[in-house]
Design a protein around this motif. Structure first.
Motif, mmCIF file in Angstrom:
data_model
loop_
_atom_site.group_PDB
_atom_site.id
_atom_site.type_symbol
_atom_site.label_atom_id
_atom_site.label_comp_id
_atom_site.label_asym_id
_atom_site.label_seq_id
_atom_site.Cartn_x
_atom_site.Cartn_y
_atom_site.Cartn_z
ATOM 1 N N PRO A 174 -7.307 -4.083 9.076
ATOM 2 C CA PRO A 174 -8.439 -4.770 8.253
ATOM 3 C C PRO A 174 -8.670 -4.160 7.169
ATOM 4 C CG PRO A 174 -8.649 -4.803 10.567
ATOM 5 C CD PRO A 174 -7.417 -3.752 10.452
ATOM 6 N N GLY A 175 -9.145 -2.811 7.103
ATOM 7 C CA GLY A 175 -9.851 -2.443 6.002
ATOM 8 C C GLY A 175 -8.729 -1.850 4.858
ATOM 9 N N GLY A 176 -7.268 -2.034 5.136
ATOM 10 C CA GLY A 176 -6.164 -1.334 4.101
ATOM 11 C C GLY A 176 -5.717 -0.086 4.832
ATOM 12 N N PHE A 177 -6.598 0.751 4.685
ATOM 13 C CA PHE A 177 -6.065 2.233 5.140
ATOM 14 C C PHE A 177 -7.392 2.498 6.419
ATOM 15 C CE2 PHE A 177 -4.447 2.772 1.105
ATOM 16 C CZ PHE A 177 -3.151 3.112 1.334
ATOM 17 N N PRO B 123 -6.921 7.911 2.080
ATOM 18 C CA PRO B 123 -5.681 8.832 2.251
ATOM 19 C C PRO B 123 -6.073 9.909 1.511
ATOM 20 C CG PRO B 123 -5.203 6.525 1.169
ATOM 21 C CD PRO B 123 -6.749 6.719 1.365
ATOM 22 N N ARG B 124 -5.538 11.357 1.936
ATOM 23 C CA ARG B 124 -5.822 12.530 1.346
ATOM 24 C C ARG B 124 -5.097 12.701 -0.082
ATOM 25 N NH1 ARG B 124 -5.709 16.097 6.827
ATOM 26 N NH2 ARG B 124 -7.469 15.141 7.847
ATOM 27 N N PHE B 125 -4.021 11.876 -0.192
ATOM 28 C CA PHE B 125 -3.453 12.065 -1.697
ATOM 29 C C PHE B 125 -2.840 10.603 -1.798
ATOM 30 C CE2 PHE B 125 -2.245 15.807 0.829
ATOM 31 C CZ PHE B 125 -2.437 16.817 0.171
ATOM 32 N N PRO B 126 -2.500 10.113 -2.893
ATOM 33 C CA PRO B 126 -2.287 8.948 -3.212
ATOM 34 C C PRO B 126 -0.681 8.521 -2.572
ATOM 35 C CG PRO B 126 -2.737 9.888 -5.385
ATOM 36 C CD PRO B 126 -2.787 10.720 -4.285
ATOM 37 N N ASP B 127 0.009 9.534 -2.578
ATOM 38 C CA ASP B 127 1.399 9.762 -1.737
ATOM 39 C C ASP B 127 1.360 10.502 -0.540
ATOM 40 O OD1 ASP B 127 0.923 11.964 -2.808
ATOM 41 O OD2 ASP B 127 2.837 12.178 -4.154
ATOM 42 N N GLU B 128 0.513 10.455 0.367
ATOM 43 C CA GLU B 128 0.288 11.075 1.670
ATOM 44 C C GLU B 128 1.581 10.803 2.552
ATOM 45 O OE1 GLU B 128 -3.398 10.699 3.543
ATOM 46 O OE2 GLU B 128 -2.747 11.997 5.185
ATOM 47 N N LEU C 210 0.784 -1.255 -0.024
ATOM 48 C CA LEU C 210 0.018 0.024 0.145
ATOM 49 C C LEU C 210 0.900 1.375 0.012
ATOM 50 C CD1 LEU C 210 -2.962 -0.946 2.609
ATOM 51 C CD2 LEU C 210 -2.941 -0.573 -0.074
ATOM 52 N N VAL C 211 2.006 1.246 0.076
ATOM 53 C CA VAL C 211 3.251 2.337 0.103
ATOM 54 C C VAL C 211 3.994 2.083 -0.810
ATOM 55 C CG1 VAL C 211 4.629 3.714 1.588
ATOM 56 C CG2 VAL C 211 2.620 2.594 2.836
#
Ligand SMILES: [Zn+2]
Length: 278
Positions: free
Chosen positions: A215-218, A222-227, A161-162
């Motif tokens: 459990p839900g990922g985030f 996220p406020r930006f894809p690259d937050e 996810l990062v």
């Protein structure tokens, strides 16, 4: 580039829990006269927000003097530096700056609501005389002389996810309020659980950090894809605010954190900087 110094038109009040200790804090940010600088006020004692007052860098930047310690100063200082607020008194009741939502946005909004005013004296930026770097293991921070300031970070996490992220913030062309200030502190689910077990991150519930990999990922969208990497740049801007002047340089932080940011800032003062007089 020289510009006029700035302060607030009126006080701004922030209250909430700290991220690491969790105790409730009240921060009142007050206007200050020109050439005053940014100063923390604790129990009536003034503590300049300056590199030589750094007493800790574990997970946040801590300023102190003797018995007095104030943790997590970096986000409010990033907000001040991002808006060019040079002269402020940050009066704190508590041992930590309130974490708010984990970003600098609530501070920015509070400052803008109080009003930003220009003063009559100007502030000269700090310029580099030579390239400098500091490194530890696979982490690195490089500063290069540059006509226009740029602050950038690169991170790499194996978590899908990062992954690998890079972000560059150019104060002269990018909007601090929309592109950097909203990026929240992040942590990984397993790490947050471990911190909670150690009694740290007590204020860090899911409303004041982006928790990745639960459990839900985030924990929230996220406020930006690259937050995460934007938050790294925000931390860099907040830590470099301890130089007390805008830094006219290009700074790249690779997998770095507060300790290395501040080591670079110390090296800048010691070896490579001059105030540009125009
Ligand atoms: Zn941070």
């Amino acid at each position: 580039m020289n510009r006029l110094q700035r302060t607030l038109a009126a006080p701004a009040l922030f209250r909430g829990a700290g991220l690491h200790g969790g105790g409730s804090s009240i921060l009142t940010v007050l206007p200050a006269p020109e050439d005053h600088g940014r100063v923390l006020r604790v129990d009536g004692r003034d503590l300049p927000c300056r590199l030589d007052r750094v007493v800790g860098t574990e997970r946040c930047t801590i300023l102190g003097d003797g018995e007095v310690r104030v943790a997590t100063v970096e986000h409010v200082l990033a907000a001040a530096a991002g808006l060019g607020l040079d002269n402020l008194v940050l009066e704190i009741q508590g041992e930590e700056v309130p974490v708010m939502d984990g970003s600098a946005l609530p501070f920015v909004q509070g400052f803008l609501q109080a009003g930003v005013v220009e003063q009559s004296a100007s502030i000269q930026p700090l310029c580099l005389g030579q390239p400098l770097f500091v490194a530890q293991g696979d982490a690195l921070v490089v500063a290069l002389p540059a006509e226009n300031a740029a602050f950038e970070a690169a991170i790499h996490f194996t978590h899908p996810l990062v992954g690998a992220q890079h972000f560059c913030f150019r104060p002269e062309q990018d909007e601090f309020v929309s592109s950097l200030a909203p990026a929240r502190t992040f942590g990984f689910w397993e790490e947050v659980q471990a911190l909670l077990e150690r009694g740290l991150a007590r204020g860090g519930d899911f409303s004041n950090a982006l928790v990745i990999g639960g459990p839900g990922g985030f924990s929230s969208p996220p406020r930006f894809p690259d937050e995460p990497v934007r938050h790294k740049v925000l931390d860099l801007v907040g830590d470099l605010a301890l130089l007390e002047r805008p830094l006219q340089a290009r700074v790249l932080a690779v997998r770095a954190g507060h300790r290395l940011h501040l080591e670079l800032a110390r090296k800048i003062l010691k070896e490579g900087a001059h105030v540009r007089m125009v």
